[in-house]
Design a protein around this motif. Structure first.
Motif, short mmCIF file in Angstrom:
data_model
loop_
_atom_site.label_atom_id
_atom_site.label_comp_id
_atom_site.label_asym_id
_atom_site.label_seq_id
_atom_site.Cartn_x
_atom_site.Cartn_y
_atom_site.Cartn_z
N TYR A 174 -66.02 -3.67 -12.11
CA TYR A 174 -65.26 -2.75 -12.98
C TYR A 174 -63.95 -3.35 -13.44
O TYR A 174 -63.38 -2.93 -14.44
N ARG A 175 -63.44 -4.36 -12.73
CA ARG A 175 -62.17 -4.95 -13.15
C ARG A 175 -62.01 -6.33 -12.53
O ARG A 175 -62.41 -6.56 -11.39
N VAL A 176 -61.42 -7.24 -13.30
CA VAL A 176 -61.10 -8.58 -12.80
C VAL A 176 -59.66 -8.91 -13.14
O VAL A 176 -59.22 -8.70 -14.27
N ILE A 177 -58.93 -9.38 -12.14
CA ILE A 177 -57.56 -9.86 -12.36
C ILE A 177 -57.56 -11.37 -12.09
O ILE A 177 -57.91 -11.81 -11.00
N TRP A 178 -57.15 -12.12 -13.09
CA TRP A 178 -57.21 -13.58 -13.01
C TRP A 178 -55.80 -14.14 -12.99
O TRP A 178 -54.97 -13.81 -13.82
N SER A 179 -55.54 -14.99 -12.00
CA SER A 179 -54.28 -15.72 -11.94
C SER A 179 -54.62 -17.20 -11.72
O SER A 179 -55.78 -17.52 -11.44
N PRO A 180 -53.66 -18.11 -11.83
CA PRO A 180 -54.00 -19.53 -11.72
C PRO A 180 -54.65 -19.93 -10.41
O PRO A 180 -55.42 -20.89 -10.37
N ASP A 181 -54.36 -19.20 -9.31
CA ASP A 181 -54.87 -19.63 -8.01
C ASP A 181 -55.89 -18.71 -7.38
O ASP A 181 -56.45 -19.02 -6.33
N LYS A 182 -56.17 -17.57 -8.01
CA LYS A 182 -57.14 -16.67 -7.38
C LYS A 182 -57.71 -15.67 -8.39
O LYS A 182 -57.15 -15.47 -9.46
N ILE A 183 -58.84 -15.10 -8.01
CA ILE A 183 -59.44 -14.00 -8.76
C ILE A 183 -59.44 -12.79 -7.86
O ILE A 183 -59.75 -12.88 -6.67
N LYS A 184 -59.09 -11.65 -8.44
CA LYS A 184 -59.25 -10.38 -7.73
C LYS A 184 -60.24 -9.55 -8.52
O LYS A 184 -60.08 -9.37 -9.72
N MET A 185 -61.28 -9.08 -7.86
CA MET A 185 -62.26 -8.27 -8.57
C MET A 185 -62.57 -7.01 -7.79
O MET A 185 -62.59 -7.00 -6.56
N GLY A 186 -62.76 -5.93 -8.52
CA GLY A 186 -63.15 -4.67 -7.91
C GLY A 186 -64.59 -4.39 -8.28
O GLY A 186 -64.98 -4.51 -9.44
N LEU A 187 -65.42 -4.07 -7.28
CA LEU A 187 -66.83 -3.80 -7.53
C LEU A 187 -67.06 -2.32 -7.78
O LEU A 187 -66.43 -1.47 -7.16
N SER A 188 -67.98 -2.03 -8.66
CA SER A 188 -68.32 -0.64 -8.95
C SER A 188 -69.38 -0.16 -7.97
O SER A 188 -70.27 -0.89 -7.57
N SER A 189 -69.25 1.14 -7.59
CA SER A 189 -70.22 1.82 -6.75
C SER A 189 -70.08 3.29 -7.10
O SER A 189 -69.42 3.62 -8.07
N PRO A 190 -70.66 4.26 -6.31
CA PRO A 190 -70.38 5.66 -6.62
C PRO A 190 -68.88 5.92 -6.63
O PRO A 190 -68.37 6.75 -7.34
N SER A 191 -68.17 5.21 -5.75
CA SER A 191 -66.71 5.14 -5.87
C SER A 191 -66.43 3.68 -6.15
O SER A 191 -67.32 2.91 -6.41
N VAL A 192 -65.19 3.26 -6.06
CA VAL A 192 -64.87 1.87 -6.41
C VAL A 192 -64.54 1.09 -5.17
O VAL A 192 -63.69 1.49 -4.37
N VAL A 193 -65.24 -0.01 -4.97
CA VAL A 193 -64.92 -0.90 -3.86
C VAL A 193 -63.60 -1.59 -4.19
O VAL A 193 -63.43 -2.09 -5.30
N PRO A 194 -62.65 -1.62 -3.24
CA PRO A 194 -61.33 -2.19 -3.54
C PRO A 194 -61.41 -3.66 -3.90
O PRO A 194 -62.42 -4.31 -3.71
N PHE A 195 -60.30 -4.17 -4.39
CA PHE A 195 -60.27 -5.56 -4.84
C PHE A 195 -60.65 -6.53 -3.73
O PHE A 195 -60.14 -6.48 -2.62
#
Length: 205
Positions: A174-195
């Motif tokens: 559901y969302r991706v945050i991109w920075s030079p040294d890491k990716i943060k992603m949140g997975l979709s489910s019936p609720s949202v799995v945290p980053f």
């Protein structure tokens, strides 16, 4: 990140770029990244997550613990609001009883109106807090469901066409945050799995 594309002579090229840059902001320091390369990196991490039950359980446990703390805080606010409401309701009851005995005055009417307004505001706040608690309960994550979901992703990704892979990304991420040294992603489910955060060597993108 927001998907975008550009047209070439023989094909269309798909990218992801900073959402803020896509909205015309100048402050985003990240450039565009090839959609296919980024999606492969993210898919690989989701597949790794599907095979690491302990890590997945840890992420979800932390999220559910955070939700529980939020719930307790909201419940504490509700108790405080109800405690504030009690003397107001008692004052209203006393005035109504006083007026019912034929003892009316403009000052009592004004006071009653003010008290009723305060009661209404507090009642609305309690209802708002109760809705937040309800929504928070709905966000509680089922470990088994998420495990089944990421396992399905692993199987589906191996067999998917390029178009189907993009559909899987939209379905699972559901969302991706991109920075030079890491990716943060949140997975979709019936609720949202945290980053879920992981390092990445952007030279490969």
């Amino acid at each position: 990140l927001t998907p975008t594309y550009s047209g070439g002579r023989s094909k269309t090229y798909f990218y992801y770029q900073c959402t803020r840059a896509n909205n015309g902001a100048d402050e985003c320091k990240m450039g565009r990244v090839c959609a296919e390369a980024l999606e492969e990196v993210i898919a690989k991490r989701i597949i790794e997550l599907s095979k690491n039950k302990q890590l997945l359980e840890h992420i979800i446990k932390e999220a559910n613990t955070s939700y529980q703390h939020e719930k307790e805080n909201l419940e504490s606010q509700i108790r405080l609001q109800r405690k504030t409401l009690l003397p107001i309701e008692q004052q209203i009851k006393n005035i109504v009883q006083f007026v019912s005995q034929g003892k009316k005055s403009s000052s009592l009417s004004e006071e009653l109106e003010q008290l009723e307004t305060q009661k209404g505001e507090i009642t609305k706040e309690i209802e708002k807090l109760e809705r937040e608690i309800y929504e928070l309960k709905a966000r509680t994550i089922d470990v088994k469901f998420v495990q089944e979901g990421v396992s399905f992703f692993d199987q589906a990704w191996q067999l998917a066409s390029e178009k189907e892979k993009k559909d899987l990304m939209r379905l699972f991420v559901y969302r991706v945050i991109w920075s030079p040294d890491k990716i943060k992603m949140g997975l979709s489910s019936p609720s949202v799995v945290p980053f879920f955060t992981f390092p990445v060597r952007w030279a490969h993108l």
